[in-house]
Scaffold this motif. Structure first.
Motif, PDB file in Angstrom:
ATOM      1  N   ASN A  50       0.818  -1.217   0.000  1.00  0.00           N
ATOM      2  CA  ASN A  50       0.000   0.000   0.000  1.00  0.00           C
ATOM      3  C   ASN A  50       0.849   1.263   0.000  1.00  0.00           C
ATOM      4  O   ASN A  50       0.376   2.331   0.377  1.00  0.00           O
ATOM      5  N   GLY A  51       2.096   1.174  -0.420  1.00  0.00           N
ATOM      6  CA  GLY A  51       2.981   2.320  -0.381  1.00  0.00           C
ATOM      7  C   GLY A  51       2.533   3.478  -1.233  1.00  0.00           C
ATOM      8  O   GLY A  51       2.932   4.625  -0.995  1.00  0.00           O
ATOM      9  N   SER A  52       1.698   3.223  -2.236  1.00  0.00           N
ATOM     10  CA  SER A  52       1.180   4.280  -3.102  1.00  0.00           C
ATOM     11  C   SER A  52      -0.317   4.499  -2.929  1.00  0.00           C
ATOM     12  O   SER A  52      -0.935   5.205  -3.713  1.00  0.00           O
ATOM     13  N   GLY A  53      -0.899   3.859  -1.918  1.00  0.00           N
ATOM     14  CA  GLY A  53      -2.329   3.998  -1.690  1.00  0.00           C
ATOM     15  C   GLY A  53      -3.184   3.059  -2.497  1.00  0.00           C
ATOM     16  O   GLY A  53      -4.401   3.259  -2.619  1.00  0.00           O
ATOM     17  N   GLN A  54      -2.586   1.980  -3.034  1.00  0.00           N
ATOM     18  CA  GLN A  54      -3.325   1.083  -3.924  1.00  0.00           C
ATOM     19  C   GLN A  54      -4.402   0.261  -3.219  1.00  0.00           C
ATOM     20  O   GLN A  54      -5.219  -0.379  -3.882  1.00  0.00           O
ATOM     21  N   GLY A  80      -4.291   4.753  -6.041  1.00  0.00           N
ATOM     22  CA  GLY A  80      -2.941   4.218  -5.969  1.00  0.00           C
ATOM     23  C   GLY A  80      -1.919   5.082  -6.674  1.00  0.00           C
ATOM     24  O   GLY A  80      -2.051   6.308  -6.748  1.00  0.00           O
ATOM     25  N   ARG A  81      -0.895   4.434  -7.214  1.00  0.00           N
ATOM     26  CA  ARG A  81       0.205   5.154  -7.863  1.00  0.00           C
ATOM     27  C   ARG A  81      -0.277   5.850  -9.128  1.00  0.00           C
ATOM     28  O   ARG A  81      -1.077   5.301  -9.881  1.00  0.00           O
ATOM     29  N   ASN A  82       0.289   7.039  -9.367  1.00  0.00           N
ATOM     30  CA  ASN A  82      -0.174   7.849 -10.497  1.00  0.00           C
ATOM     31  C   ASN A  82       0.966   8.602 -11.155  1.00  0.00           C
ATOM     32  O   ASN A  82       0.753   9.631 -11.784  1.00  0.00           O
ATOM     33  N   ASN A  83       2.191   8.081 -11.027  1.00  0.00           N
ATOM     34  CA  ASN A  83       3.349   8.806 -11.547  1.00  0.00           C
ATOM     35  C   ASN A  83       3.317   8.971 -13.055  1.00  0.00           C
ATOM     36  O   ASN A  83       3.915   9.914 -13.597  1.00  0.00           O
ATOM     37  N   TYR A  84       2.618   8.118 -13.753  1.00  0.00           N
ATOM     38  CA  TYR A  84       2.492   8.233 -15.207  1.00  0.00           C
ATOM     39  C   TYR A  84       1.074   8.595 -15.653  1.00  0.00           C
ATOM     40  O   TYR A  84       0.763   8.514 -16.837  1.00  0.00           O
ATOM     41  N   GLY A  85       0.222   8.947 -14.721  1.00  0.00           N
ATOM     42  CA  GLY A  85      -1.154   9.277 -15.083  1.00  0.00           C
ATOM     43  C   GLY A  85      -2.069   8.083 -15.156  1.00  0.00           C
ATOM     44  O   GLY A  85      -3.176   8.183 -15.708  1.00  0.00           O
TER      45      GLY A  85
END
Length: 411
Positions: free
Chosen positions: A107-111, A155-160
């Motif tokens: 869950n490090g990115s809120g996934q 979750g992760r969104n570094n690339y959109g």
């Protein structure tokens, strides 16, 4: 990734919270025999567990046979999904009959969508989500299709890959912009797909290898249509490539030779099946003769799968480092080959370097990498041909493997 060894308040259903906490401390987490549902069928998991992705209340490194995901009976689980972005991390999702979603693992990115960034080894509810009809899990992000045919993500969104017009991670569901009338979703490592009821496919997120299929390598924070692709009835996402079934799916009662498999994106190991290792920025035809047509498609990280013909046999292609293609070799395949000895396949799912299949007798077979026990046969030995998975379940009707991870789920 931040690892929390204790679940925060609100993650577990109240009736289970005290028991799970006590058992976890003792290293004995399981559904206690005295509980009302102790004898009911339950969601199972096996393989790598270093981030709690097996959901069994422990942080045990791995399981070579099935363990029980805490608190979820098979009867209440409608759909399952597995995500992951490496051998030692991953997360699971379960859509329940009440249209809420439970999540567990990395869950490090809120996934996990619970408003935190702490990993959890037992299921808890995704917040602000009560009308889901489907779920999908990517590398470190998650998607849900809603009853109104729109899509949310977290979750992760570094690339959109969340599709909300930003590059900011979100630990709670956010709306994917500009999408309606969606009937299916899929999640890759860092990109996402949606199939609309008009047969078009929309994609967003990472695109360096053409995985968005729009003819460019520009990543996108909102959905854009995949070029020259209509009449789609099924979609699947690998780590950095995608598959689409064009035309009606085949079935035992209605075989068809009028459908085709299209593919686009990364292709260094032949996962597009077009007899090349050239990445494609718009869809191309996967080669092969689909006797009786194709009924299902699925994608692992760098390999691809299609269930075909009236006997429900399986073809596979792409990376085969650990035998994940299942043809008894470790040779990469740039066009589809048949997986020998399997028929009557009901479902198939691809992981990072392993594959699992549900057969007509409701048993599970698996093959490929097994370093974390993700084949579930009691060993950590790789297999380039199908082996029997020890699920401890009868009547399995759902399976899932993470596109970039090393564990498996069955219900």
């Amino acid at each position: 990734m931040t690892n929390s060894r204790t679940a925060p308040r609100g993650r577990l259903r109240p009736a289970l919270a005290a028991t799970v906490t006590a058992l976890t401390v003792l290293g004995l987490a399981s559904v206690p025999v005295g509980t009302a549902h102790a004898q009911e069928k339950r969601l199972k998991s096996w393989g790598n567990n270093r981030a709690g992705q097996l959901g069994d209340g422990t942080w045990t490194d791995f399981r070579t046979t099935a363990t029980t995901v805490l608190g979820l009976t098979s009867a209440e689980v409608v759909k399952i999904a597995a995500g992951g972005a490496g051998p030692a991390n991953g997360h699971g999702l379960a859509l329940l009959t009440d249209r809420t979603v439970q999540s567990w693992g990395s869950n490090g990115s809120g996934q996990l969508g619970d408003g935190s960034v702490f990993s959890h080894n037992a299921p808890g509810q995704v917040v602000n989500l009560s009308n889901a009809t489907d779920v999908a899990a990517g590398g470190a992000h998650s998607l849900a299709l809603l009853a109104d045919q729109t899509v949310v993500s977290w979750g992760r969104n570094n690339y959109g890959q969340l599709g909300n017009g930003t590059n900011a991670d979100s630990s709670v569901p956010v709306r994917v912009e500009g999408l309606n009338k969606v009937i299916a979703i899929a999640a890759g490592l860092n990109h996402s797909l949606a199939l609309r009821e008009d047969g078009t496919v929309w994609a967003w997120g990472y695109n360096i290898n053409g995985q968005l299929g729009d003819g460019t390598s520009a990543s996108r924070t909102v959905p854009s249509p995949v070029s020259n692709l209509t009449g789609v009835t099924r979609i699947a996402a690998g780590c950095n490539h995608n598959l689409a079934l064009v035309g009606p799916p085949s079935s035992a009662t209605k075989p068809t030779s009028g459908n085709a498999v299209k593919a686009w994106g990364y292709n260094a190991t032949g996962q597009l099946g077009d007899n090349s290792t050239i990445s494609r920025y718009s869809p191309v035809d996967t080669q092969g003769i689909w006797l009786g047509g194709v009924s299902q498609i699925a994608a692992g990280c760098n390999h691809s799968l299609a269930v075909t013909d009236s006997d429900n046999r399986l073809k596979a292609w792409g990376q085969n480092t650990s035998g994940q293609v299942g043809d008894g070799t470790t040779d990469y395949r740039i066009t589809p080959v048949q997986v020998p000895g399997l028929s009557g396949i009901q479902l198939v799912s691809g992981g990072r370097e392993h594959t699992i299949a549900l057969l007509g007798d409701n048993t599970v077979r698996s093959w490929g990498n097994n370093g974390s026990g993700q084949l579930g046969n009691g060993t950590t030995t790789d297999s380039s041909t199908p082996v029997t998975t020890l699920t401890a379940l009868t009547g399995v009707d759902k399976i899932a493997a993470p596109v970039g991870g090393d564990f498996s789920l069955a219900n």
